[in-house]
Scaffold this active site. Structure first.
Site, short mmCIF file in Angstrom:
data_model
loop_
_atom_site.label_atom_id
_atom_site.label_comp_id
_atom_site.label_asym_id
_atom_site.label_seq_id
_atom_site.Cartn_x
_atom_site.Cartn_y
_atom_site.Cartn_z
N LYS A 84 17.29 -14.37 -105.12
CA LYS A 84 18.28 -13.91 -106.11
C LYS A 84 19.39 -14.94 -106.34
O LYS A 84 19.94 -15.03 -107.43
CB LYS A 84 18.91 -12.59 -105.67
CG LYS A 84 17.94 -11.42 -105.60
CD LYS A 84 17.69 -10.89 -106.97
CE LYS A 84 16.89 -9.58 -107.04
NZ LYS A 84 16.05 -9.17 -105.96
N GLU A 106 24.41 -5.58 -112.07
CA GLU A 106 23.85 -4.32 -111.58
C GLU A 106 23.10 -4.63 -110.30
O GLU A 106 22.68 -5.77 -110.08
CB GLU A 106 22.88 -3.74 -112.61
CG GLU A 106 21.47 -4.33 -112.57
CD GLU A 106 21.38 -5.82 -112.88
OE1 GLU A 106 22.28 -6.32 -113.61
OE2 GLU A 106 20.46 -6.50 -112.39
N SER A 373 9.83 -13.67 -100.74
CA SER A 373 11.00 -13.63 -101.61
C SER A 373 12.32 -13.36 -100.87
O SER A 373 13.38 -13.74 -101.35
CB SER A 373 10.80 -12.58 -102.70
OG SER A 373 10.48 -11.32 -102.14
C1 LIG Z 1 15.13 -8.12 -105.89
C2 LIG Z 1 14.04 -8.53 -105.00
C3 LIG Z 1 12.69 -8.52 -105.43
C4 LIG Z 1 12.25 -8.00 -106.75
O1 LIG Z 1 12.76 -8.66 -107.85
P1 LIG Z 1 11.91 -9.67 -108.73
O2 LIG Z 1 12.78 -9.90 -109.91
O3 LIG Z 1 10.62 -9.01 -109.08
O4 LIG Z 1 11.70 -10.88 -107.93
C5 LIG Z 1 11.73 -8.99 -104.55
N1 LIG Z 1 12.05 -9.43 -103.31
C6 LIG Z 1 13.33 -9.44 -102.88
C7 LIG Z 1 13.61 -9.93 -101.49
C8 LIG Z 1 14.35 -9.00 -103.70
O5 LIG Z 1 15.62 -9.02 -103.24
#
Ligand SMILES: *Cc1c(COP(=O)(O)O)cnc(C)c1O
Length: 387
Positions: A84, A106, A373
């Protein structure tokens, strides 16, 4: 047509927002070709966010599966614990360039709120984060983090008091205060130019990963896997490989309690087009077109619409989409923790669950590259409650 990915995307907004979106698009296009902006972004990506993140060969997970080699792109090691920050930093710098001193954002799980609050603190911008009161209850530690970082967190009681309701409020605030305020949207969603802009700020993931795998293996991977909430970490990984026809791409959505229960967030499993938050895309809806309640053990995947570019990749068969259930994600969370010493975010655990299945069915000389992620520290309460 403006900001379309095939039939999808576009700009379905009240007229009051059209000039603001045009201003944002102009600023973004100018920044793309502005060496000073790009140098500042690269410098802060390195020294504030901690880029490049490593590409890690998951040896024990690979041995456990007994098939393809599994590599993890370690976005969990980026500042504030997820990908993020890449988008929050890019948009924060863009807001400064537009002379906007006030940021609204948000958040669902709180990860995007924390990333936005951190960037705003660093850049000296005022930060207001809208969050559903149900999410504030579920993600109390992240609410406190945002406050510590100097942000104001505004609870939203409307609707299901979760992410979609927080987005509604953030848009409402933006419409009212558009002269001073930038809306820092957290995923590859919403009206044009957001899906393109967020993709570009996240594409650093794939650019790095492509160079890193070539360095490590002297070849490209056979398969990319990423979880898909709004779709920003997935599109950020996929983007750099779009011209590599032999690299398959797979997005993993939240299967929740199972598709047949209706309690999930697997937009591709039902594949019904509609408009939500300014974009034409796949939306989970009832027969009257009302937005359905979604469910996932991971708050970050728990949203009724998906980023429009993913629907285009699906339609053109460039990428495939599947889902992992809550239980599969929780199992994968435990596996990765015990085999590799990495607590993944529950969102990322959906991608790991699918990677385990796929790698098993592949040859040992093949390569799967998974986008990890985010880190799982934010999910300890949820994991404890599900044990
Ligand atoms: C917010 C988040 C996601 C999902 O958001 P995408 O926009 O689909 O990437 C996935 N993994 C983590 C760790 C997140 O914080």
């Amino acid at each position: 047509m403006i900001g379309r990915f095939g039939d999808y995307g576009g700009q379905f907004v009240p007229e009051t927002l059209v000039p603001a979106l045009a201003e944002l698009e102009d600023a973004f296009n100018a920044a793309r070709n502005d060496a000073t902006f790009q140098t500042r972004l690269a410098d802060l990506s390195a020294h504030f966010s901690g880029r490049p993140t490593p590409l890690y060969f998951a040896k024990r997970l690979t041995e456990y599966c007994g098939g393809a080699k599994i590599y993890l792109k370690r976005e969990d090691l980026a500042h504030t614990g997820a990908h993020k920050i890449n988008n929050a930093l890019g948009q924060g710098l863009l807001a400064q360039k537009m002379n906007k001193t006030r940021i609204v954002a948000e958040t669902g799980a709180g990860q995007h709120g924390v990333a936005s609050a951190a960037v705003c603190a660093m850049l000296g911008l005022q930060c207001i984060v809208y969050m559903g009161t149900e999410d504030m209850r579920r993600q109390a530690p992240n609410v406190f983090r945002m406050k510590l970082l100097g942000a104001e967190v505004r609870g939203v009681d409307a609707g299901s008091a979760t992410l979609k309701d927080a987005i509604n409020e953030a848009i409402r605030d933006w419409v009212t205060n558009v002269r001073t305020t930038h809306y820092l949207l957290g995923s590859a969603l919403g009206p044009h130019p957001y899906p393109t802009m967020v993709r570009e700020f996240q594409s650093v993931i794939g650019v790095e990963a492509r160079a890193q795998i070539l360095d490590a293996e002297k070849r490209l991977p056979d398969l990319l896997i990423a979880c898909v909430g709004g779709g920003s970490n997935a599109i950020g990984l996929f983007r750099a490989f779009r011209g590599d026809a032999d690299v398959a791409m797979l997005g993993v959505e939240a299967g929740g309690l199972g598709i047949e229960t209706g309690k999930h967030a697997a937009r591709f499993a039902e594949a019904r087009p509609g408009v939500l938050h300014g974009t034409y895309t796949f939306v989970l809806q009832n027969d009257d077109g009302q937005i359905r309640e979604t469910h996932s053990v991971s708050a970050g995947l728990d949203y009724a619409a998906v980023g429009p570019e993913h629907v285009y990749l699906f339609d053109t068969e460039r990428a495939g989409y599947t889902y992992a259930t809550d239980d599969e994600a929780l199992d994968a969370f435990a596996k990765l923790s015990q085999l590799e010493g990495i607590l993944p975010a529950l969102e990322s655990a959906h991608a790991i669950a699918e990677a385990i299945k796929r790698a098993r069915a592949m040859r040992r000389d093949q390569i799967v590259l998974v986008n990890l992620s985010g880190r799982g520290d934010k999910d300890l309460q949820t994991v404890m409650a599900n044990q």
